[in-house]
Design an enzyme around this catalytic site. Structure first.
Site, mmCIF file in Angstrom:
data_model
loop_
_atom_site.group_PDB
_atom_site.id
_atom_site.type_symbol
_atom_site.label_atom_id
_atom_site.label_comp_id
_atom_site.label_asym_id
_atom_site.label_seq_id
_atom_site.Cartn_x
_atom_site.Cartn_y
_atom_site.Cartn_z
ATOM 1 N N TYR A 220 -58.583 44.305 -13.892
ATOM 2 C CA TYR A 220 -58.761 44.500 -15.346
ATOM 3 C C TYR A 220 -60.225 44.659 -15.749
ATOM 4 O O TYR A 220 -60.542 44.549 -16.932
ATOM 5 C CB TYR A 220 -58.220 43.297 -16.125
ATOM 6 C CG TYR A 220 -56.889 42.762 -15.696
ATOM 7 C CD1 TYR A 220 -55.723 43.499 -15.894
ATOM 8 C CD2 TYR A 220 -56.783 41.497 -15.120
ATOM 9 C CE1 TYR A 220 -54.489 42.989 -15.516
ATOM 10 C CE2 TYR A 220 -55.556 40.985 -14.747
ATOM 11 C CZ TYR A 220 -54.417 41.734 -14.937
ATOM 12 O OH TYR A 220 -53.209 41.227 -14.564
ATOM 13 N N CYS B 23 -63.175 44.400 2.305
ATOM 14 C CA CYS B 23 -63.586 45.756 2.648
ATOM 15 C C CYS B 23 -63.157 46.712 1.560
ATOM 16 O O CYS B 23 -62.188 47.471 1.718
ATOM 17 C CB CYS B 23 -62.999 46.155 3.990
ATOM 18 S SG CYS B 23 -63.808 45.249 5.285
HETATM 19 N N1 LLP Z 1 -45.004 34.437 -22.457
HETATM 20 C C1 LLP Z 1 -44.721 35.617 -21.879
HETATM 21 C C2 LLP Z 1 -43.417 36.190 -22.048
HETATM 22 C C3 LLP Z 1 -45.695 36.262 -21.116
HETATM 23 O O1 LLP Z 1 -45.412 37.422 -20.557
HETATM 24 C C4 LLP Z 1 -46.966 35.670 -20.937
HETATM 25 C C5 LLP Z 1 -47.992 36.309 -20.121
HETATM 26 C C6 LLP Z 1 -47.208 34.432 -21.556
HETATM 27 C C7 LLP Z 1 -46.211 33.858 -22.318
HETATM 28 C C8 LLP Z 1 -48.515 33.706 -21.420
HETATM 29 O O2 LLP Z 1 -49.562 34.424 -21.956
HETATM 30 P P1 LLP Z 1 -51.009 33.752 -22.021
HETATM 31 O O3 LLP Z 1 -50.945 32.575 -22.970
HETATM 32 O O4 LLP Z 1 -51.366 33.324 -20.664
HETATM 33 O O5 LLP Z 1 -51.881 34.828 -22.544
HETATM 34 N N2 LLP Z 1 -52.406 38.673 -15.250
HETATM 35 C C9 LLP Z 1 -52.989 38.928 -16.551
HETATM 36 C C10 LLP Z 1 -52.212 38.239 -17.644
HETATM 37 C C11 LLP Z 1 -50.776 38.632 -17.687
HETATM 38 C C12 LLP Z 1 -50.031 37.911 -18.749
HETATM 39 C C13 LLP Z 1 -48.571 38.044 -18.531
HETATM 40 N N3 LLP Z 1 -47.773 37.389 -19.500
HETATM 41 C C14 LLP Z 1 -54.438 38.472 -16.531
HETATM 42 O O6 LLP Z 1 -54.903 38.004 -15.510
HETATM 43 O O7 LLP Z 1 -55.132 38.613 -17.531
#
Ligand code: LLP
Length: 467
Positions: A363, A390
């Site tokens: 990202y 790598c």
């Molecule tokens: N609820 C649902 C349905 C979700 O899909 C997510 C995150 C959350 C709650 C929690 O969201 P948060 O509070 O953590 O923003 N891998 C990405 C983030 C992907 C988020 C996926 N869904 C990153 O590293 O930024």
């Protein structure tokens, strides 16, 4: 214990002082902190987290190391819970979006604070159940749950957040065949856009997640005909790492509109799940609202929307992930090779990178770092912290101002609690780091360091290749 500002050592020349000195007399919201709340500089000029000297932790547990601060994680859980109690007259439940970091210790800790758990796969569900999380507080998400994941959910009496028609029909058929019942929430796409990386936006209509609101009449009518399926709630999630409050002011009135539609079908839906998404501070210039501001915003918006339409207050559910655990963890690396490209850039390589933190390459996420074994060293270089993989793109931080670093220094990257371990890989067959939970001067392993032999666990060589 959070040390008072005066207990913290602040040196004007120190590159780290700016992160470590919390002048605010108010209890800080963990998602606004760059370092765990227990971070301080100790007498030997080292970074200390949870009362543990970070360079010493590397000697004891090896490098690199995820260091998770129990106090910061518990504080975030409590701030969410208390903010709902303060700002909402109805019932509420905070469920941790465990995709941010799912493992036995984290599930156990979060559940011990009274939070529920959002899981998105059979693997996360299995971990949550093994950690002893109460099934009535577990919610299964996912846009393409397998039949076996759905069967597991039904057998363990958790709530399924149904995402689409195929899933709804499969669940209905399974409970009918098993002569049993299931609680479901319906995930609906609210059509609300927010400013975040496009990969982590989910609330706009062109999203792979959730029912289109246009489908709700047919969905409610279908559920009414399924005696085994009880719809307890409606769900929406608009995205992640969001700093604006406006989308969360707008969301409740959209969702209350869906509650009104359910009412037309004689369905009294008692729960509204407004998802997660509150951002955290990764860099000094990031300025997210506090946990309490976010909770207050959604509570006021839900209360107002219900009042306008004469609806009773639903049980309000929020599912934060990043803002609960993100700033509770730092990743400590050991500095290895350095390379100077004249008039261009100075690289300093660490013993990890995109396999333990794939966020920068995925990202273009930005991070901050400090040299944890010489906190007060003056900042005199601009460095690019490279990973060991790598791949040219394996850059942990581009152009960061740091003191001159030498081989063996401990470089600590901040705010690595969310989506680092959980998205880690064995790229280049690099074993995953260990993780320790630190608290009051004690460090306990919560994830063992993987070994080279662990990497061979599932390898198999067909017999004919051995001839
Ligand atoms: N609820 C649902 C349905 C979700 O899909 C997510 C995150 C959350 C709650 C929690 O969201 P948060 O509070 O953590 O923003 N891998 C990405 C983030 C992907 C988020 C996926 N869904 C990153 O590293 O930024």
């Amino acid at each position: 214990m959070i040390s008072s500002p005066t207990e913290r050592i602040a040196r004007d020349t120190s590159h780290a002082a700016v992160y470590l000195l919390n002048e605010s007399p108010e209890p800080i919201s963990p998602n606004q902190a760059l370092l765990p709340l227990t971070a301080k500089v100790n007498a030997v000029d080292h970074l200390e987290v949870g009362g543990c000297d970070v360079p010493q932790l590397l000697q004891q547990f090896g490098s690199p190391l995820y260091i998770l601060d129990e106090h910061t994680l518990r504080t975030a859980c409590r701030q969410y819970k208390q903010s709902f109690q303060t700002h909402y007259a109805g019932k509420s439940l905070v469920i941790y979006a465990s995709k941010a970091w799912n493992c036995l210790a984290v599930c156990t800790l979060v559940a011990s604070e009274g939070l529920g758990l959002d899981v998105v796969s059979g693997g996360e569900l299995h971990t949550a159940l093994k950690a002893g999380v109460a099934p009535e507080k577990i919610y299964l998400h996912g846009n393409n749950k397998s039949q076996s994941e759905l069967e597991m959910a039904i057998a363990s009496h958790i709530t399924i957040v149904v995402d689409n028609w195929l899933e709804l029909k499969t669940v209905a058929a399974l409970v009918t065949a098993q002569n049993t019942g299931i609680q479901v929430m319906l995930r609906v796409t609210p059509g609300i856009e927010c400013h975040t990386h496009e990969y982590i936006q989910t609330g706009h209509l062109d999203s792979k997640f959730g029912f289109d609101p246009e489908q709700l009449d047919a969905v409610f009518a279908f559920i009414q005909r399924q005696p085994g399926v009880t719809c307890t709630g409606l769900h929406a999630h608009i995205g992640s790492q969001i700093f604006e409050l406006q989308p969360h002011t707008d969301l409740p009135s959209v969702m209350v509109g869906w509650l009104l539609k359910a009412k037309e079908y004689g369905m009294a839906i008692a729960e509204l799940d407004i998802g997660g998404g509150l951002g955290i501070r990764y860099t000094q210039s990031d300025d997210p609202p506090s946990i309490e501001q976010w909770v207050q915003t959604v509570c006021q918006a839900v209360t107002q929307a219900c009042k306008v339409h004469g609806l009773p207050l639903p049980k309000l559910i929020a599912e934060p992930g990043r803002s609960l655990i993100g700033s509770a963890c730092v990743t400590a690396y050991t500095v290895g090779a350095t390379k100077t490209v004249p008039n261009t850039r100075q690289y300093v390589a660490v013993d990890g990178g995109m396999s333990d933190n794939p966020r920068p390459i995925t990202y273009q996420s930005q991070y901050e770092a400090i040299i944890a074994n010489r906190i007060s060293a003056p900042v005199d270089s601009t460095l690019t912290v490279a990973g060991k993989h790598c791949e040219s793109g394996d850059i942990v931080i581009k152009d960061i101002d740091l003191p001159t670093v030498v081989e063996g220094d401990t470089l600590v990257v901040m705010s690595t609690g969310a989506y680092n371990y959980s998205m880690s890989s064995n790229y280049n067959r690099v074993p995953r780091p260990a993780a320790v939970l630190v608290h009051d001067g004690n460090a306990s392993i919560i994830l063992q360091r993987e070994t080279n032999d662990d990497l061979l666990r599932y390898d198999s060589v067909p017999g004919h290749l051995l001839m």
